[in-house]
Enzyme design. Structure first.
Site, PDB file in Angstrom:
ATOM      1  N   TYR A  82      17.527  89.778  91.379  1.00  0.00           N
ATOM      2  CA  TYR A  82      17.852  91.049  90.724  1.00  0.00           C
ATOM      3  C   TYR A  82      18.459  90.828  89.338  1.00  0.00           C
ATOM      4  O   TYR A  82      18.466  91.722  88.496  1.00  0.00           O
ATOM      5  CB  TYR A  82      18.833  91.879  91.574  1.00  0.00           C
ATOM      6  N   LYS A 127      15.190  80.930 102.897  1.00  0.00           N
ATOM      7  CA  LYS A 127      13.749  80.711 103.068  1.00  0.00           C
ATOM      8  C   LYS A 127      13.453  79.295 102.562  1.00  0.00           C
ATOM      9  O   LYS A 127      12.689  79.095 101.610  1.00  0.00           O
ATOM     10  CB  LYS A 127      13.000  81.806 102.262  1.00  0.00           C
ATOM     11  N   ASP A 173      20.044  92.589 100.838  1.00  0.00           N
ATOM     12  CA  ASP A 173      19.727  93.990 100.583  1.00  0.00           C
ATOM     13  C   ASP A 173      18.799  94.512 101.693  1.00  0.00           C
ATOM     14  O   ASP A 173      19.044  95.551 102.316  1.00  0.00           O
ATOM     15  CB  ASP A 173      19.028  94.082  99.209  1.00  0.00           C
ATOM     16  N   ASP A 199      19.778  96.948 105.322  1.00  0.00           N
ATOM     17  CA  ASP A 199      19.173  98.256 105.618  1.00  0.00           C
ATOM     18  C   ASP A 199      18.588  98.239 107.036  1.00  0.00           C
ATOM     19  O   ASP A 199      18.723  99.203 107.791  1.00  0.00           O
ATOM     20  CB  ASP A 199      18.046  98.578 104.624  1.00  0.00           C
TER      21      ASP A 199
END
Ligand code: NAD
Length: 363
Positions: free
Chosen positions: A142, A191, A247, A251
């Protein structure tokens, strides 16, 4: 105690839910003899409309000068076509970076009264859902360079995912420390089978693990983690992960607890001045209808009292009032049971009524 709170109402349902959190804070101030002074800050789409900038420097200064920031949500359809560097969400990123708030803490805990609102099967919910996602907040993709360019006659776009060891270490230490205060299990999510940044992440988290001998550290790939959160959320205590993975996973974690409208968050750096906000967005689909769930925002205000103002008793009374409201069967639309028989036992309320009923229950 006197505290200055910077208040960002933002866009969409932001102003409606913040209003309820302020009523709750005012009641706390009355009962416990505190004085909360609110400074309004324009950020997001409303700031673009007013100032041509999603977070003007003067507005950021109001935040850094405060004792903490209470934020609703920003963004909406209206500003989707503005250039990338001027979008409402840029204000959010500038705020987090400007406050040095690198550690975002998002609890995923099911309220027993809302167990039936979880989309998971009852036997999975009954095993318990109570974990925290510690998300790195001011690094990663981001904040890396974003580029759209023409290459070989075709438009291509790229976003740079970049982390250094120091950024990884400081957030992983928060993960370990959070686990030490809970059930002493830390799951580091990355990852590393594909990404260099994740391989560095894994190396750093293991290099500091010996400083926390009481914490059991495990590793999990992010795709597997997304699956495990719905398969067996009871296995998690604390998850620590990078910005984008956190993020998305938070959620997902919010949904299994019933509704995204219930979950608060705190974002802190090296001082006690933090940013407190619900994890949901500006929900333009329900804005202005007085039906949004303000509980995530109200619980964010409680987190602010607990973590930034050292007001544990006051935070407890807000959380107890929310629990009492749920015990009394009051539900905003997003947490109404889907089973008609169960729904008959509940009373559907709107945003402002929800705030009023919580205020009434604060003792
Ligand atoms: P969203 O979280 O706003 O909404 C997702 C769904 O959840 C919608 O159906 C919405 O009605 C519902 N919902 C959200 N909060 C609710 C609440 N308190 N009570 C009841 N229902 C609620 O996500 P989105 O639709 O993807 O994004 C809408 C806008 O919000 C976009 O512009 C996005 O960029 C922005 N956004 C802002 C933030 C932030 O300010 N921190 C975070 C995420 C998204």
């Amino acid at each position: 105690m006197k505290k200055n709170i910077a208040v960002i109402r933002g866009d969409g349902i932001g102003p409606e839910i913040i209003e309820q959190a302020i009523l709750v804070l005012n009641k706390i101030a009355d009962i416990y003899g505190h004085s909360f002074n609110y400074t309004e800050v324009d950020m997001g789409g409303c700031a673009i409309d007013k100032w041509g900038d999603p977070l003007p420097d003067e507005m950021l200064k109001r935040c850094t000068d405060s004792d903490s920031v209470l934020l609703g949500a920003v963004g909406g359809e209206k500003w989707n076509s503005v250039p990338g560097n001027m979008r409402p969400e840029k204000g959010l990123l500038k705020l987090r970076a400007g406050m040095g708030a690198y550690s975002n803490n998002r609890p995923a805990k099911i309220w027993p009264q809302l167990a039936s609102a979880s989309p998971l099967r009852k036997e999975i919910v009954d095993r318990g859902i109570d974990f925290i996602i510690v998300r790195e907040l001011i690094g990663g993709v981001y904040f890396g360079e974003h580029k759209t360019e023409e290459v070989d006659g075709m438009i291509q776009a790229s976003d740079l995912l970049i982390y250094n060891e120091k950024e990884i270490e400081r957030i992983c230490r928060i993960g370990f420390e959070t686990a030490q205060k809970r059930n002493k299990k830390l799951c580091s999510v990355e990852k590393s089978n594909v990404l260099d940044s994740s391989r560095l992440w894994k190396k750093v988290v293991h290099s500091i693990a010996s400083d926390y001998p009481d914490v059991m550290l495990t590793d999990m790939l992010v795709d597997n983690c997304a699956m495990q959160i719905v398969k067996d959320p009871s296995q998690f205590d604390v998850i620590v992960t990078e910005n984008m993975f956190g993020d998305i996973l938070s959620d997902e974690a919010s949904m299994i607890t019933g509704s995204i409208g219930m979950i608060p968050s705190s974002s802190l750096g090296s001082t006690t001045c933090g940013v407190y906000e619900p994890i949901h967005g500006s929900a333009p689909d329900i804005a202005g209808k007085d039906i949004a769930n303000p509980i995530g925002t109200i619980l964010s205000a409680a987190m602010m009292l607990r973590f930034s103002f050292d007001m544990a008793k006051e935070a407890d009374s807000i959380e107890k009032a929310v629990s009492d409201l749920l015990d009394d069967g009051y539900r905003t639309g997003d947490i109404m049971p889907s089973d008609p028989e169960e729904a008959k036992l509940c009373k559907k309320i709107g945003c402002s009524e929800c705030g009023r009923l919580i205020v009434e229950r604060i003792k």
